[in-house]
Design a protein around this motif. Structure first.
Motif, PDB file in Angstrom:
ATOM      1  N   UNK A   1      36.696  50.590  44.631  1.00 47.34           N
ATOM      2  CA  UNK A   1      37.620  50.512  45.424  1.00 47.34           C
ATOM      3  C   UNK A   1      37.573  49.459  46.195  1.00 47.34           C
ATOM      4  N   UNK A   2      36.226  49.488  46.954  1.00 50.39           N
ATOM      5  CA  UNK A   2      36.154  48.331  47.922  1.00 50.39           C
ATOM      6  C   UNK A   2      36.027  46.971  46.987  1.00 50.39           C
ATOM      7  N   UNK A   3      35.964  46.748  45.719  1.00 51.38           N
ATOM      8  CA  UNK A   3      36.378  45.491  45.309  1.00 51.38           C
ATOM      9  C   UNK A   3      37.609  45.029  45.250  1.00 51.38           C
ATOM     10  N   UNK A   4      38.651  46.015  44.887  1.00 54.70           N
ATOM     11  CA  UNK A   4      40.084  45.647  44.930  1.00 54.70           C
ATOM     12  C   UNK A   4      40.625  45.564  46.271  1.00 54.70           C
ATOM     13  N   UNK A   5      39.963  46.234  47.287  1.00 51.85           N
ATOM     14  CA  UNK A   5      40.423  46.104  48.783  1.00 51.85           C
ATOM     15  C   UNK A   5      40.060  44.854  49.190  1.00 51.85           C
ATOM     16  N   UNK A   6      38.900  44.352  48.945  1.00 52.94           N
ATOM     17  CA  UNK A   6      38.509  42.964  49.589  1.00 52.94           C
ATOM     18  C   UNK A   6      39.435  42.006  48.813  1.00 52.94           C
ATOM     19  N   UNK A   7      39.668  42.067  47.486  1.00 55.28           N
ATOM     20  CA  UNK A   7      40.402  41.137  46.770  1.00 55.28           C
ATOM     21  C   UNK A   7      41.676  40.974  47.554  1.00 55.28           C
ATOM     22  N   UNK A   8      42.329  42.141  47.625  1.00 60.56           N
ATOM     23  CA  UNK A   8      43.608  42.217  48.189  1.00 60.56           C
ATOM     24  C   UNK A   8      43.758  41.529  49.427  1.00 60.56           C
ATOM     25  N   UNK A   9      42.656  41.993  50.186  1.00 60.74           N
ATOM     26  CA  UNK A   9      42.641  41.535  51.611  1.00 60.74           C
ATOM     27  C   UNK A   9      42.531  40.165  51.832  1.00 60.74           C
ATOM     28  N   UNK A  10      41.708  39.496  51.065  1.00 65.33           N
ATOM     29  CA  UNK A  10      41.544  37.856  50.883  1.00 65.33           C
ATOM     30  C   UNK A  10      42.815  37.265  50.573  1.00 65.33           C
ATOM     31  N   UNK A  11      43.738  37.905  49.758  1.00 68.02           N
ATOM     32  CA  UNK A  11      45.153  37.289  49.213  1.00 68.02           C
ATOM     33  C   UNK A  11      46.020  37.370  50.446  1.00 68.02           C
ATOM     34  N   UNK A  12      46.231  38.714  51.001  1.00 67.58           N
ATOM     35  CA  UNK A  12      47.063  39.073  52.098  1.00 67.58           C
ATOM     36  C   UNK A  12      46.615  38.260  53.539  1.00 67.58           C
ATOM     37  N   UNK A  13      45.431  38.712  53.945  1.00 65.74           N
ATOM     38  CA  UNK A  13      44.873  38.018  55.391  1.00 65.74           C
ATOM     39  C   UNK A  13      44.747  36.416  54.935  1.00 65.74           C
TER      40      UNK A  13
END
Length: 124
Positions: free
Chosen positions: A71-83
């Motif tokens: 889950x952390x992998x996907x959260x970091x990846x989506x976080x980079x895209x959005x933030x």
């Protein structure tokens, strides 16, 4: 999942370097100091979380298969895209409403770190 996460980390690392260099060499004369600061914040958080993503991906690649780690992998990846993505777009376009997306990415970063902590507490 391990190979995919390593690939995502590599792409995000590449983009962090490329976008950082583009900002430093191609945008300094074109952006206001306020928008340059926004762009630099995007690059900074992009790098930090590309490294976090890489660390999680390497743990997965080493054989650790914990749901919170995945889950952390996907959260970091989506976080980079959005933030970072919203801040890059804001700096380049000065469309202020894009700043409303940034906190969602920040929340995803926090959740990614929390998942990483859960995985560590559970013994990876």
């Amino acid at each position: 999942m391990a190979s995919i996460s390593l690939g995502i980390a590599a792409v995000y690392g590449f983009l962090a370097v490329a976008l950082g260099a583009f900002g430093a060499h191609g945008l300094k004369a074109r952006l206001s100091s306020e928008m340059m600061a926004v762009y630099e914040t995007a690059v900074q958080y992009h790098f930090y979380h590309a490294f976090a993503l890489l660390a999680a991906a390497l743990l997965l690649h080493s054989g650790v298969q914990h749901a919170a780690l995945r889950a952390s992998v996907w959260l970091f990846a989506l976080g980079i895209a959005l933030f970072s993505g919203s801040l890059y777009a804001l700096a380049l376009t000065e469309i202020k409403v894009l700043g409303a997306i940034t906190p969602v990415g920040g929340l995803l970063f926090l959740l990614g770190w929390a998942c990483l902590a859960v995985a560590a507490i559970k013994g990876l």
